[in-house]
Design a protein around this motif. Sequence first.
Motif, PDB file in Angstrom:
ATOM      1  N   UNK A  34      12.850  -8.574  -8.170  1.00  0.00           N
ATOM      2  CA  UNK A  34      11.573  -7.881  -7.969  1.00  0.00           C
ATOM      3  C   UNK A  34      11.393  -6.798  -9.036  1.00  0.00           C
ATOM      4  N   UNK A  35      12.515  -6.297  -9.559  1.00  0.00           N
ATOM      5  CA  UNK A  35      12.524  -5.285 -10.619  1.00  0.00           C
ATOM      6  C   UNK A  35      11.923  -3.956 -10.182  1.00  0.00           C
ATOM      7  N   UNK A  36      12.274  -3.541  -8.950  1.00  0.00           N
ATOM      8  CA  UNK A  36      11.925  -2.199  -8.516  1.00  0.00           C
ATOM      9  C   UNK A  36      13.077  -1.265  -8.860  1.00  0.00           C
ATOM     10  N   UNK A  37      12.837   0.017  -8.798  1.00  0.00           N
ATOM     11  CA  UNK A  37      13.876   0.995  -9.106  1.00  0.00           C
ATOM     12  C   UNK A  37      14.784   1.198  -7.893  1.00  0.00           C
ATOM     13  N   UNK A  54       7.575 -10.884  -2.804  1.00  0.00           N
ATOM     14  CA  UNK A  54       7.595  -9.742  -3.727  1.00  0.00           C
ATOM     15  C   UNK A  54       8.247 -10.131  -5.043  1.00  0.00           C
ATOM     16  N   UNK A  55       9.263 -11.009  -4.976  1.00  0.00           N
ATOM     17  CA  UNK A  55       9.915 -11.478  -6.201  1.00  0.00           C
ATOM     18  C   UNK A  55       8.990 -12.321  -7.052  1.00  0.00           C
ATOM     19  N   UNK A  56       8.117 -13.104  -6.401  1.00  0.00           N
ATOM     20  CA  UNK A  56       7.151 -13.906  -7.163  1.00  0.00           C
ATOM     21  C   UNK A  56       6.100 -13.022  -7.837  1.00  0.00           C
ATOM     22  N   UNK A  57       5.759 -11.909  -7.166  1.00  0.00           N
ATOM     23  CA  UNK A  57       4.779 -10.989  -7.751  1.00  0.00           C
ATOM     24  C   UNK A  57       5.404 -10.207  -8.897  1.00  0.00           C
ATOM     25  N   UNK A  58       6.606  -9.653  -8.631  1.00  0.00           N
ATOM     26  CA  UNK A  58       7.371  -8.957  -9.665  1.00  0.00           C
ATOM     27  C   UNK A  58       6.576  -7.873 -10.364  1.00  0.00           C
ATOM     28  N   UNK A  59       6.758  -7.792 -11.668  1.00  0.00           N
ATOM     29  CA  UNK A  59       6.101  -6.754 -12.460  1.00  0.00           C
ATOM     30  C   UNK A  59       4.607  -7.022 -12.655  1.00  0.00           C
ATOM     31  N   UNK A  60       4.130  -8.172 -12.194  1.00  0.00           N
ATOM     32  CA  UNK A  60       2.704  -8.459 -12.296  1.00  0.00           C
ATOM     33  C   UNK A  60       1.866  -7.439 -11.545  1.00  0.00           C
ATOM     34  N   UNK A  61       2.410  -6.947 -10.443  1.00  0.00           N
ATOM     35  CA  UNK A  61       1.765  -5.871  -9.700  1.00  0.00           C
ATOM     36  C   UNK A  61       2.886  -5.048  -9.067  1.00  0.00           C
ATOM     37  N   UNK A  62       3.355  -4.063  -9.805  1.00  0.00           N
ATOM     38  CA  UNK A  62       4.552  -3.315  -9.408  1.00  0.00           C
ATOM     39  C   UNK A  62       4.381  -2.640  -8.055  1.00  0.00           C
ATOM     40  N   UNK A  63       3.199  -2.118  -7.757  1.00  0.00           N
ATOM     41  CA  UNK A  63       2.986  -1.425  -6.489  1.00  0.00           C
ATOM     42  C   UNK A  63       3.093  -2.386  -5.312  1.00  0.00           C
TER      43      UNK A  63
END
Length: 427
Positions: free
Chosen positions: A249-252, A304-313
Amino acid sequence: MLRRALPARPEARRILLGTLLSAVGRGLTLPFLFIYLTDVRGLTDTRAGLVIGWFGAVTLALSPVGGTLIDRFGARRVVLPCLAVEAVGTGSLALVDSTASAFAVATLIAVGGSALWSGQTTILASLTDDGERQRVFGLQFALLNLGIGVGGLISGAIVDTARPITFQAIYLLDALTYLMPGLILLTLPHVGRRLAAAPTAGDRPSTGGYLTVLRDRPFRRLVIFGLVLTTCGYAQIEVGFTAYSVRVVEVTPRVVAWALAGNTVMIVLSQLLVIRRMEGRSRTGALAAVGAVFATAWLVLGAAGLIGTGNALVAALGVVACAAIFGFGETMLSPVMPALTNALATDELRGRYNAMSSIIFGVSGIIGPVTAGPLIGAADGKIWVVVVVGGCLTASALALSLRRLLTPAQDGRLTPAPARDPEPAAL
């Protein structure tokens, strides 16, 4: 709802107070052991991981022994020394200065903790009847999470890797909190005694043991359900959930911390409502619902993993939502699993039944982290999502298959007589 959830006997209320106090201490230290060993005491990541893994292995190996001792001598004679050993071990973490001392202290803590959960559960079961156990075990879980949350907030404001004394302080405070339930138990001299009467001179010796427990077909099915559910559920939180959230998902890491805080808030706020709504309803149906809720949580994380950085929020909200949904499932599992375990147990083997129930979490705690890494590394984590979702739904099917093996009373489908509101009493 709180008054209704409180056990009728004041002794049981005091035991719950001890749970809350020790949970605050646990929350002080729970998130920081790996950081303390590596960033403060200078152990490598590999050695720190081995120390933590060794602790889990020793605890798992000694848990069956704890169950036997509880049945033979009574939970009181096991829990009191274990609390003392746990306090000494936790306090000794403040003095760790090498890999060898870390292993020694981890061994001491594992010895102390190996029989604590099964012993305390056995004591609480002995102070409650089947009609109130489900509520009381749910309240115990809520207090446990409340204490851990409070302790985590306190330690988060105190600890500083540049000042080792701050870590030493929280470990010493944790040690003191482990003494609290012991002091409470000492004020209750008739609590925690051996449940099954000792054989007299003319009686044949009892032949119960773990083989007898495992021959109990309904309990054996419950154990299989628990292994599948916890391996694909609880055991994935520390490694699978965190790794997928950060790497896929590339969240912090801060978002992960918020998600875990949301998990705790969900449990504390909804537990009392859930246990009230579950009264008189099928326990196996509730367990099946837990599997479905856990599967839903992982599906949300997968989305959320499919969305990823496409929409971080949106992706970050998906991670937080996953943890909150998972917490809701925990509020159903926490009262039902120990209540059903103790509904199936006999007094003679109650310690072993509760020890087997705790072993489930130990075994899954080894399988889950070991398998999570390779699965997340394959196909951008998609295989991991499929496996954990499928595992949770399989657990739901196992729970439904258990219903026909239980009596209506064991399954909780007999509505207990309305509980009299307990008289106000000091804890």
